[in-house]
Scaffold this active site. Sequence first.
Site, PDB file in Angstrom:
ATOM      1  N   GLY A  38       0.840  -1.201   0.000  1.00 40.29           N
ATOM      2  CA  GLY A  38       0.000   0.000   0.000  1.00 40.29           C
ATOM      3  C   GLY A  38       0.872   1.246   0.000  1.00 40.29           C
ATOM      4  O   GLY A  38       1.873   1.293   0.703  1.00 40.29           O
TER       5      GLY A  38
ATOM      6  N   SER B 171       6.143  -6.517   2.004  1.00 39.55           N
ATOM      7  CA  SER B 171       7.241  -6.078   1.131  1.00 39.55           C
ATOM      8  C   SER B 171       8.592  -6.395   1.770  1.00 39.55           C
ATOM      9  O   SER B 171       9.550  -6.773   1.080  1.00 39.55           O
ATOM     10  CB  SER B 171       7.149  -4.572   0.887  1.00 39.55           C
ATOM     11  OG  SER B 171       5.841  -4.219   0.552  1.00 39.55           O
TER      12      SER B 171
ATOM     13  N   ILE C 200       0.943   3.168   6.409  1.00 39.02           N
ATOM     14  CA  ILE C 200       0.194   4.041   7.325  1.00 39.02           C
ATOM     15  C   ILE C 200      -0.268   3.290   8.571  1.00 39.02           C
ATOM     16  O   ILE C 200      -0.581   3.897   9.578  1.00 39.02           O
ATOM     17  CB  ILE C 200      -1.010   4.721   6.635  1.00 39.02           C
ATOM     18  CG1 ILE C 200      -2.056   3.692   6.214  1.00 39.02           C
ATOM     19  CG2 ILE C 200      -0.560   5.599   5.471  1.00 39.02           C
ATOM     20  CD1 ILE C 200      -3.434   4.316   5.980  1.00 39.02           C
ATOM     21  N   ASP C 201      -0.290   1.940   8.504  1.00 39.28           N
ATOM     22  CA  ASP C 201      -0.824   1.147   9.626  1.00 39.28           C
ATOM     23  C   ASP C 201       0.067   1.172  10.878  1.00 39.28           C
ATOM     24  O   ASP C 201      -0.392   0.862  11.967  1.00 39.28           O
ATOM     25  CB  ASP C 201      -1.012  -0.316   9.208  1.00 39.28           C
ATOM     26  CG  ASP C 201      -2.068  -0.486   8.129  1.00 39.28           C
ATOM     27  OD1 ASP C 201      -2.701   0.521   7.754  1.00 39.28           O
ATOM     28  OD2 ASP C 201      -2.250  -1.631   7.653  1.00 39.28           O
TER      29      ASP C 201
ATOM     30  N   ARG D 111     -25.725  13.611  17.244  1.00 36.58           N
ATOM     31  CA  ARG D 111     -25.588  12.270  16.674  1.00 36.58           C
ATOM     32  C   ARG D 111     -24.353  11.541  17.205  1.00 36.58           C
ATOM     33  O   ARG D 111     -23.394  12.176  17.656  1.00 36.58           O
ATOM     34  CB  ARG D 111     -25.424  12.373  15.157  1.00 36.58           C
ATOM     35  CG  ARG D 111     -26.729  12.590  14.451  1.00 36.58           C
ATOM     36  CD  ARG D 111     -26.531  12.831  12.982  1.00 36.58           C
ATOM     37  NE  ARG D 111     -27.813  12.879  12.299  1.00 36.58           N
ATOM     38  CZ  ARG D 111     -28.022  13.452  11.122  1.00 36.58           C
ATOM     39  NH1 ARG D 111     -27.015  14.046  10.492  1.00 36.58           N
ATOM     40  NH2 ARG D 111     -29.208  13.439  10.573  1.00 36.58           N
TER      41      ARG D 111
ATOM     42  N   ARG E 200     -24.687   7.662  12.679  1.00 36.35           N
ATOM     43  CA  ARG E 200     -24.202   7.789  11.303  1.00 36.35           C
ATOM     44  C   ARG E 200     -22.832   7.108  11.196  1.00 36.35           C
ATOM     45  O   ARG E 200     -22.089   7.055  12.185  1.00 36.35           O
ATOM     46  CB  ARG E 200     -24.047   9.252  10.885  1.00 36.35           C
ATOM     47  CG  ARG E 200     -25.352   9.993  10.692  1.00 36.35           C
ATOM     48  CD  ARG E 200     -26.101   9.506   9.463  1.00 36.35           C
ATOM     49  NE  ARG E 200     -27.308  10.287   9.198  1.00 36.35           N
ATOM     50  CZ  ARG E 200     -28.513  10.047   9.710  1.00 36.35           C
ATOM     51  NH1 ARG E 200     -28.673   9.043  10.569  1.00 36.35           N
ATOM     52  NH2 ARG E 200     -29.541  10.802   9.394  1.00 36.35           N
TER      53      ARG E 200
ATOM     54  N   ARG F 215      -4.587   7.414   2.790  1.00 41.11           N
ATOM     55  CA  ARG F 215      -3.304   7.050   2.179  1.00 41.11           C
ATOM     56  C   ARG F 215      -2.732   8.158   1.296  1.00 41.11           C
ATOM     57  O   ARG F 215      -1.598   8.054   0.819  1.00 41.11           O
ATOM     58  CB  ARG F 215      -3.475   5.761   1.358  1.00 41.11           C
ATOM     59  CG  ARG F 215      -3.667   4.509   2.216  1.00 41.11           C
ATOM     60  CD  ARG F 215      -2.644   3.445   1.869  1.00 41.11           C
ATOM     61  NE  ARG F 215      -2.768   3.018   0.513  1.00 41.11           N
ATOM     62  CZ  ARG F 215      -3.376   1.900   0.105  1.00 41.11           C
ATOM     63  NH1 ARG F 215      -3.937   1.108   0.993  1.00 41.11           N
ATOM     64  NH2 ARG F 215      -3.419   1.587  -1.154  1.00 41.11           N
TER      65      ARG F 215
END
Length: 327
Positions: free
Chosen positions: A17, A111, A132-133, A168, A251, A260
């Site tokens: 990614g 990778s 990014i994780d 909400r 919602r 990303r």
Amino acid sequence: MMVNDKSFVLGVLTSGGDAPGMNSCIRSVVRTTLSNGGRVLGVYGGYEGLINGDFRSLSAREVGGILQRGGTILQTRRSERFLEAKYQREAIRNMNSAGMDGLVVIGGEGSLQGAHALAKQGIKVVGIPASIDNDIWGTDMAIGVDTAMNTIMDAVDKLRDTASSHSRAFLIETMGRGSGYLAVMAGIVCGAEMVLIPEEPVSVEQVASAIEDAYRRGKTHAIVVVAEGASIRTSDLAKAIDDLDVGFTTRVTILGHIQRGGSPTAFDRLLAARMGIKAVQALLEGQSDVMVALQGRNMELVPLTEVAGKKRSANRDYIEMAKMLAL
Ligand code: F6P
């Protein structure tokens, strides 16, 4: 490979990614190599590019103006084929015929496993963590995490505005199929009432009661951050909570791939620059089968054997911190 060997050639690829800061890192690898008298071949399309021999020489000018751009100029792929020995052999043949002396792999855990597979077959490889994780073992931070975190923060701040106006509860899904890092950190920096992560399953009733509690305490909104890989699907959770009547209407917002993209933050640009320099220096010193890692303030080298198959898990203490601060 020697520092004074004017003829050395390094390959660089991005894989898995994409992550903001990959371009800053490519620029750093290219310019560090050129500064040391070598040449760089950009490998296009990750490991697929190695298999297909899709290499192009990168000059200092060709990596100009990319420092601040998200994505990767080299393109990236998730290559299934590269898991097979015959395609790895094909890749090695292509690298040898191009005269590549070493390779820098910029990418996530999968990778880096690919990098380790090449190193075991005699290729000089150094990995750079980018995902990014932030689930890569051995490094405090991977390239792209800080930018993604800032994107999430910006989105949640905006969602809170509308959540408050309508009274909400918002269930906001962050990326991270196997790791709750982004969700947990978002819990703190965005002031969430609750965080749901893959590492710690919770029931619908627990989520409903956290939202109802917030309603009873007089809050105008409730924010629940749900990691992509959490035990309950965000849309199912929203339906179940609506059925339980928790005070707020519900919602769902799935932040998705927006996390990303975008221009890397100052932190990511600096991290990418330092990691690129360290990777080239490591190859010049004859190191291989290692990953560059940020540990505290220092750039260290971690053996890829230690990285492969392990995961850096989310800091669970932060869930409790988020709960306490959401009083
Ligand atoms: O590993 C990075 C990541 O963005 C994960 O958070 C997410 O689960 C996955 O990649 C999505 O992958 P793709 O872009 O291939 O759908």
